[in-house]
Motif scaffolding. Sequence first.
Motif, PDB file in Angstrom:
ATOM      1  N   LEU A   1      -2.607  -7.044  -3.847  1.00 49.51           N
ATOM      2  CA  LEU A   1      -3.208  -5.715  -3.920  1.00 49.51           C
ATOM      3  C   LEU A   1      -2.098  -4.671  -3.895  1.00 49.51           C
ATOM      4  O   LEU A   1      -1.264  -4.663  -2.986  1.00 49.51           O
ATOM      5  CB  LEU A   1      -4.135  -5.506  -2.717  1.00 49.51           C
ATOM      6  N   LEU A   2      -2.094  -3.795  -4.897  1.00 48.01           N
ATOM      7  CA  LEU A   2      -1.106  -2.715  -4.958  1.00 48.01           C
ATOM      8  C   LEU A   2      -1.838  -1.380  -4.997  1.00 48.01           C
ATOM      9  O   LEU A   2      -2.768  -1.207  -5.790  1.00 48.01           O
ATOM     10  CB  LEU A   2      -0.252  -2.833  -6.228  1.00 48.01           C
ATOM     11  N   ALA A   3      -1.409  -0.433  -4.157  1.00 48.52           N
ATOM     12  CA  ALA A   3      -1.921   0.942  -4.232  1.00 48.52           C
ATOM     13  C   ALA A   3      -0.737   1.860  -4.486  1.00 48.52           C
ATOM     14  O   ALA A   3       0.341   1.668  -3.900  1.00 48.52           O
ATOM     15  CB  ALA A   3      -2.632   1.325  -2.934  1.00 48.52           C
ATOM     16  N   PHE A   4      -0.929   2.837  -5.379  1.00 57.81           N
ATOM     17  CA  PHE A   4       0.202   3.697  -5.755  1.00 57.81           C
ATOM     18  C   PHE A   4      -0.288   5.028  -6.317  1.00 57.81           C
ATOM     19  O   PHE A   4      -1.455   5.179  -6.673  1.00 57.81           O
ATOM     20  CB  PHE A   4       1.100   2.982  -6.783  1.00 57.81           C
TER      21      PHE A   4
ATOM     22  N   PHE B   1       0.850  -1.193   0.000  1.00 60.89           N
ATOM     23  CA  PHE B   1       0.000   0.000   0.000  1.00 60.89           C
ATOM     24  C   PHE B   1       0.882   1.238   0.000  1.00 60.89           C
ATOM     25  O   PHE B   1       1.460   1.615   1.018  1.00 60.89           O
ATOM     26  CB  PHE B   1      -0.880  -0.059   1.262  1.00 60.89           C
ATOM     27  N   TYR B   2       1.011   1.871  -1.143  1.00 65.19           N
ATOM     28  CA  TYR B   2       1.838   3.074  -1.276  1.00 65.19           C
ATOM     29  C   TYR B   2       3.265   2.840  -0.781  1.00 65.19           C
ATOM     30  O   TYR B   2       3.864   3.721  -0.166  1.00 65.19           O
ATOM     31  CB  TYR B   2       1.182   4.265  -0.549  1.00 65.19           C
TER      32      TYR B   2
ATOM     33  N   GLY C   1      -4.576   8.451  -7.705  1.00 60.64           N
ATOM     34  CA  GLY C   1      -4.006   7.190  -7.230  1.00 60.64           C
ATOM     35  C   GLY C   1      -4.641   6.027  -7.959  1.00 60.64           C
ATOM     36  O   GLY C   1      -5.590   6.207  -8.734  1.00 60.64           O
ATOM     37  N   ALA C   2      -4.109   4.840  -7.730  1.00 61.46           N
ATOM     38  CA  ALA C   2      -4.682   3.640  -8.336  1.00 61.46           C
ATOM     39  C   ALA C   2      -4.533   2.469  -7.381  1.00 61.46           C
ATOM     40  O   ALA C   2      -3.604   2.422  -6.571  1.00 61.46           O
ATOM     41  CB  ALA C   2      -3.993   3.322  -9.663  1.00 61.46           C
TER      42      ALA C   2
ATOM     43  N   VAL D   1       2.217  -0.371 -14.502  1.00 58.89           N
ATOM     44  CA  VAL D   1       2.348  -1.254 -13.339  1.00 58.89           C
ATOM     45  C   VAL D   1       1.718  -2.613 -13.653  1.00 58.89           C
ATOM     46  O   VAL D   1       2.288  -3.671 -13.346  1.00 58.89           O
ATOM     47  CB  VAL D   1       1.709  -0.611 -12.090  1.00 58.89           C
ATOM     48  N   ALA D   2       0.551  -2.586 -14.301  1.00 64.39           N
ATOM     49  CA  ALA D   2      -0.123  -3.848 -14.650  1.00 64.39           C
ATOM     50  C   ALA D   2       0.764  -4.708 -15.551  1.00 64.39           C
ATOM     51  O   ALA D   2       0.808  -5.937 -15.401  1.00 64.39           O
ATOM     52  CB  ALA D   2      -1.455  -3.560 -15.327  1.00 64.39           C
ATOM     53  N   GLY D   3       1.492  -4.076 -16.457  1.00 65.66           N
ATOM     54  CA  GLY D   3       2.404  -4.823 -17.338  1.00 65.66           C
ATOM     55  C   GLY D   3       3.485  -5.533 -16.546  1.00 65.66           C
ATOM     56  O   GLY D   3       3.793  -6.718 -16.778  1.00 65.66           O
ATOM     57  N   TRP D   4       4.070  -4.818 -15.582  1.00 63.98           N
ATOM     58  CA  TRP D   4       5.093  -5.445 -14.727  1.00 63.98           C
ATOM     59  C   TRP D   4       4.496  -6.617 -13.930  1.00 63.98           C
ATOM     60  O   TRP D   4       5.134  -7.651 -13.759  1.00 63.98           O
ATOM     61  CB  TRP D   4       5.638  -4.418 -13.734  1.00 63.98           C
TER      62      TRP D   4
END
Length: 217
Positions: A150-153, A121-122, A208-209, A183-186
């Motif tokens: 889960l990723l937040a950035f 998360f961030y 943010g996402a 980020v989704a590609g990575w």
Amino acid sequence: MTETQPRAGWLADTRISYDTVATSYSDVTRDMLADEIHLRAALASFAELVHAGGGPVADVGCGPGHVTAHLHERGVDAFGIDLSPAMIDVARREHPDLRFEVGSMTELPLADASVAALLAFYSLIHVPDDEIPAVLGHFRRVVRPGGPLLLAFHVGDRSRLKTEGYGGHPMKVYVHRRQPDRVAGWVRDAGFTIKAQLLLDPDDSRPGAVLFAQRPS
Ligand SMILES: C[S@@+](CC[C@H](N)C(=O)[O-])C[C@H]1O[C@@H](n2cnc3c(N)ncnc32)[C@H](O)[C@@H]1O
């Protein structure tokens, strides 16, 4: 001061920076989720996904542990890991019933397939581009098959050197803003499947996402 290229020593600089601001960061963020309905919704969805299988959940880059505790209150067996020993001290003090350990996502100190799910998360925002594939490789290694990620950035196209924060304390930490598709590609390249993407405050100057992914079964 702004720069786009991280210098050597970024990990030590990041650790020292968050050691410096640990207490004030905790004061600023303690009740932050109360005002963030969409982040709470993302965490509720994540908790529901975890409940489907159960098991320990790693909050990587947990800071003072407020998100770890939020998940724990919702029945998730969450524990925290953070680079900054001072952050971990604060997290242990604020949430004495929860487990927190010092560690870096660049050498994630968790066994293969040992967690039901993982969130960052961030915290991935401080990792330079060329280190991201290795970090996501660790995430895939430690999440058991079928487990959610889960990723937040912060969203954007620039990196910035943050030189002070959280009450004017000195910091020397890069904040990397990235487009969700990048980020989704990575994340895909690391072997996860993308399940959902949430864009937060797209009309703001600081969008943010939140990205939901899953390690295939
Ligand atoms: C912006 S704070 C976010 C903290 C918390 N997740 C939250 O949402 O409030 C970034 C956190 O990531 C941690 N961090 C940065 N680089 C890290 C790394 N390589 N491994 C583990 N934690 C890291 C920092 O120490 C800091 O506590």
